[in-house]
Write a protein that holds these residues in place. Structure first.
Motif, PDB file in Angstrom:
ATOM      1  N   LEU A 110       0.068  -2.757  -1.977  1.00 28.35           N
ATOM      2  CA  LEU A 110      -0.690  -1.684  -1.339  1.00 28.35           C
ATOM      3  C   LEU A 110      -2.193  -1.905  -1.456  1.00 28.35           C
ATOM      4  O   LEU A 110      -2.944  -1.651  -0.502  1.00 28.35           O
ATOM      5  CB  LEU A 110      -0.321  -0.343  -1.969  1.00 28.35           C
ATOM      6  N   ALA A 111      -2.623  -2.392  -2.614  1.00 24.30           N
ATOM      7  CA  ALA A 111      -4.049  -2.654  -2.804  1.00 24.30           C
ATOM      8  C   ALA A 111      -4.545  -3.694  -1.809  1.00 24.30           C
ATOM      9  O   ALA A 111      -5.640  -3.566  -1.244  1.00 24.30           O
ATOM     10  CB  ALA A 111      -4.311  -3.115  -4.238  1.00 24.30           C
ATOM     11  N   ALA A 112      -3.739  -4.727  -1.567  1.00 26.97           N
ATOM     12  CA  ALA A 112      -4.118  -5.767  -0.601  1.00 26.97           C
ATOM     13  C   ALA A 112      -4.174  -5.197   0.813  1.00 26.97           C
ATOM     14  O   ALA A 112      -5.105  -5.466   1.584  1.00 26.97           O
ATOM     15  CB  ALA A 112      -3.130  -6.922  -0.665  1.00 26.97           C
ATOM     16  N   VAL A 113      -3.180  -4.396   1.175  1.00 26.14           N
ATOM     17  CA  VAL A 113      -3.120  -3.796   2.504  1.00 26.14           C
ATOM     18  C   VAL A 113      -4.354  -2.926   2.753  1.00 26.14           C
ATOM     19  O   VAL A 113      -4.957  -2.957   3.835  1.00 26.14           O
ATOM     20  CB  VAL A 113      -1.823  -2.965   2.648  1.00 26.14           C
ATOM     21  N   GLU A 114      -4.723  -2.157   1.742  1.00 28.72           N
ATOM     22  CA  GLU A 114      -5.870  -1.262   1.903  1.00 28.72           C
ATOM     23  C   GLU A 114      -7.190  -2.036   1.936  1.00 28.72           C
ATOM     24  O   GLU A 114      -8.092  -1.714   2.709  1.00 28.72           O
ATOM     25  CB  GLU A 114      -5.856  -0.233   0.774  1.00 28.72           C
ATOM     26  N   GLU A 115      -7.299  -3.070   1.083  1.00 30.83           N
ATOM     27  CA  GLU A 115      -8.529  -3.847   1.073  1.00 30.83           C
ATOM     28  C   GLU A 115      -8.732  -4.581   2.393  1.00 30.83           C
ATOM     29  O   GLU A 115      -9.864  -4.734   2.871  1.00 30.83           O
ATOM     30  CB  GLU A 115      -8.520  -4.837  -0.091  1.00 30.83           C
ATOM     31  N   LEU A 116      -7.638  -5.039   2.993  1.00 29.46           N
ATOM     32  CA  LEU A 116      -7.722  -5.760   4.259  1.00 29.46           C
ATOM     33  C   LEU A 116      -7.778  -4.817   5.464  1.00 29.46           C
ATOM     34  O   LEU A 116      -7.910  -5.273   6.594  1.00 29.46           O
ATOM     35  CB  LEU A 116      -6.526  -6.703   4.403  1.00 29.46           C
ATOM     36  N   GLU A 117      -7.657  -3.508   5.189  1.00 26.18           N
ATOM     37  CA  GLU A 117      -7.731  -2.478   6.229  1.00 26.18           C
ATOM     38  C   GLU A 117      -6.736  -2.737   7.362  1.00 26.18           C
ATOM     39  O   GLU A 117      -7.069  -2.701   8.553  1.00 26.18           O
ATOM     40  CB  GLU A 117      -9.158  -2.362   6.782  1.00 26.18           C
ATOM     41  N   LEU A 118      -5.487  -3.010   6.972  1.00 28.15           N
ATOM     42  CA  LEU A 118      -4.442  -3.202   7.976  1.00 28.15           C
ATOM     43  C   LEU A 118      -4.175  -1.885   8.699  1.00 28.15           C
ATOM     44  O   LEU A 118      -4.375  -0.806   8.143  1.00 28.15           O
ATOM     45  CB  LEU A 118      -3.169  -3.733   7.309  1.00 28.15           C
ATOM     46  N   PRO A 119      -3.733  -1.974   9.949  1.00 30.07           N
ATOM     47  CA  PRO A 119      -3.601  -0.766  10.762  1.00 30.07           C
ATOM     48  C   PRO A 119      -2.574   0.222  10.216  1.00 30.07           C
ATOM     49  O   PRO A 119      -1.507  -0.160   9.743  1.00 30.07           O
ATOM     50  CB  PRO A 119      -3.192  -1.307  12.133  1.00 30.07           C
ATOM     51  N   LYS A 120      -2.915   1.492  10.310  1.00 28.63           N
ATOM     52  CA  LYS A 120      -1.994   2.559   9.953  1.00 28.63           C
ATOM     53  C   LYS A 120      -1.356   3.101  11.221  1.00 28.63           C
ATOM     54  O   LYS A 120      -1.878   2.901  12.307  1.00 28.63           O
ATOM     55  CB  LYS A 120      -2.751   3.667   9.207  1.00 28.63           C
ATOM     56  N   PRO A 121      -0.217   3.783  11.094  1.00 30.78           N
ATOM     57  CA  PRO A 121       0.485   4.178   9.873  1.00 30.78           C
ATOM     58  C   PRO A 121       1.277   3.024   9.258  1.00 30.78           C
ATOM     59  O   PRO A 121       1.488   1.992   9.896  1.00 30.78           O
ATOM     60  CB  PRO A 121       1.417   5.287  10.353  1.00 30.78           C
ATOM     61  N   TYR A 122       1.715   3.246   8.023  1.00 32.93           N
ATOM     62  CA  TYR A 122       2.542   2.269   7.332  1.00 32.93           C
ATOM     63  C   TYR A 122       4.016   2.667   7.462  1.00 32.93           C
ATOM     64  O   TYR A 122       4.365   3.850   7.465  1.00 32.93           O
ATOM     65  CB  TYR A 122       2.191   2.206   5.845  1.00 32.93           C
ATOM     66  N   TYR A 123       4.854   1.648   7.566  1.00 29.74           N
ATOM     67  CA  TYR A 123       6.301   1.825   7.588  1.00 29.74           C
ATOM     68  C   TYR A 123       6.911   0.886   6.552  1.00 29.74           C
ATOM     69  O   TYR A 123       6.340  -0.160   6.232  1.00 29.74           O
ATOM     70  CB  TYR A 123       6.879   1.494   8.969  1.00 29.74           C
ATOM     71  N   LEU A 124       8.066   1.246   6.040  1.00 24.91           N
ATOM     72  CA  LEU A 124       8.759   0.402   5.067  1.00 24.91           C
ATOM     73  C   LEU A 124      10.004  -0.205   5.690  1.00 24.91           C
ATOM     74  O   LEU A 124      10.796   0.497   6.320  1.00 24.91           O
ATOM     75  CB  LEU A 124       9.166   1.237   3.847  1.00 24.91           C
ATOM     76  N   VAL A 125      10.164  -1.524   5.527  1.00 22.37           N
ATOM     77  CA  VAL A 125      11.438  -2.185   5.793  1.00 22.37           C
ATOM     78  C   VAL A 125      11.868  -2.830   4.470  1.00 22.37           C
ATOM     79  O   VAL A 125      11.206  -3.741   3.975  1.00 22.37           O
ATOM     80  CB  VAL A 125      11.331  -3.254   6.904  1.00 22.37           C
TER      81      VAL A 125
END
Length: 314
Positions: A110-125
């Motif tokens: 999650l820290a990596a996803v947030e630091e890289l500012e990946l597009p939201k929303p998030y989904y889980l697979v």
């Protein structure tokens, strides 16, 4: 601080946008996070949590399908898997000290996803063991709009005799300093290199199986062998703990294979019967890895997941 990590583009068949990064968990374990960005109009980011054999490149083709349909993907090599730090002296051992340690890996993802500012929303697979880890993360407020689970490890398939033996043997191993030893009958052998396609319990998809075999031959350092007694005890304990907890109020769709020999389908059915906004599909004649099954067996599981996510975006 994120550092570039090694990524095997030649064996992954993933999107050209792929990147890998080193992250350090709160308990000072170095884990590898993989990012597959989409070049199309972004619909969000899929947090892809793989099973006990999983590593970034293993689902490169799956991530490409996600990207082609507008989803970026973030995936992690769990501790003791892929290029992440191994928890036992034997690098082939599928070892864990505490199942809760995986949540520290989730936090790093999650820290990596947030630091890289990946597009939201998030989904889980979540796939197999990754679904077990993912369910716990959802109960701990993982910020996802919806989840899709593939053959979730909410129970481990065993015979009655195996189950009766598994608890005392794995528990005792903790007390006598043998928890790092393999589960009886397991070893450091790489499954796909030692199991002919005709005998495998993962998929009917020969092309996908050959893809995994090729990866194992070209990058054996990404592979692990069987689980240790510590992993077994911790996994059994986590499955038991989760079985008594209500499902989170987050939309969920779950698929499992009728012929699955690794997870306990009855545990999955019980969970999904009580999941608010939950959908469940038993795929006839499918093996464990439903997401990579042949279309003749699995149908369009990917399409159903994308439709479910689109219908359940906040």
């Amino acid at each position: 601080m994120m550092e570039q990590a090694k990524y095997y583009s030649d064996i992954a068949d993933g999107p050209e946008t792929a990147n890998a990064y080193w992250m350090t968990t709160d308990d000072n374990v170095r884990v590898r996070v993989g990012i597959y960005a989409t070049n199309t109009e972004a619909k969000g980011t899929i947090l892809l949590m793989l099973g006990r054999f999983g590593y970034m490149e293993r689902y490169g083709r799956v991530a490409k399908t996600f990207a082609d349909n507008g989803y970026s993907t973030a995936v992690i090599d769990w501790r003791s898997q892929g290029l992440s730090d191994r928890m036992a002296d034997d690098p082939q051992a599928g070892h864990i000290h505490r199942f809760s340690d995986y949540q520290k890996d989730v936090a790093a993802l999650l820290a990596a996803v947030e630091e890289l500012e990946l597009p939201k929303p998030y989904y889980l697979v979540g796939v197999s063991m990754g679904a077990c880890i993912g369910l716990r993360a959802m109960l701990d407020d993982l910020p996802v709009d919806a989840a899709a689970f593939i053959s979730p490890m909410w129970g481990i398939k065993m015979s009655t005799l195996q189950r009766v033996a598994a608890w005392p043997i794995s528990w005792a191993s903790q007390k006598v300093g043998l928890s790092h030893k393999y589960v009886p009958g397991e070893s450091g052998d790489i499954y796909v290199l030692n199991t002919p396609f005709e005998d495998n319990n993962l998929t009917h998809n020969a092309d996908m199986y050959d893809y995994w075999v090729d990866q194992a031959k070209k990058a054996p350092e990404l592979q692990i062998g069987g689980p240790t007694l510590s992993w077994l005890y911790e996994a059994l304990s986590e499955c038991r703990s989760l079985s008594s907890v209500p499902s989170p109020d987050i939309p969920c769709i779950t698929f499992c294979g009728e012929l699955d020999q690794l997870v306990d389908n009855s545990s999955i059915k019980r969970r999904m019967e009580q999941w608010p906004d939950g959908q469940f599909a038993m795929i006839r004649n499918a093996k464990h890895d439903v997401l990579t099954e042949t279309e003749e067996v699995g149908g369009d599981v990917m399409g159903q997941i994308f439709q479910f996510f689109a219908e359940n975006t906040k």
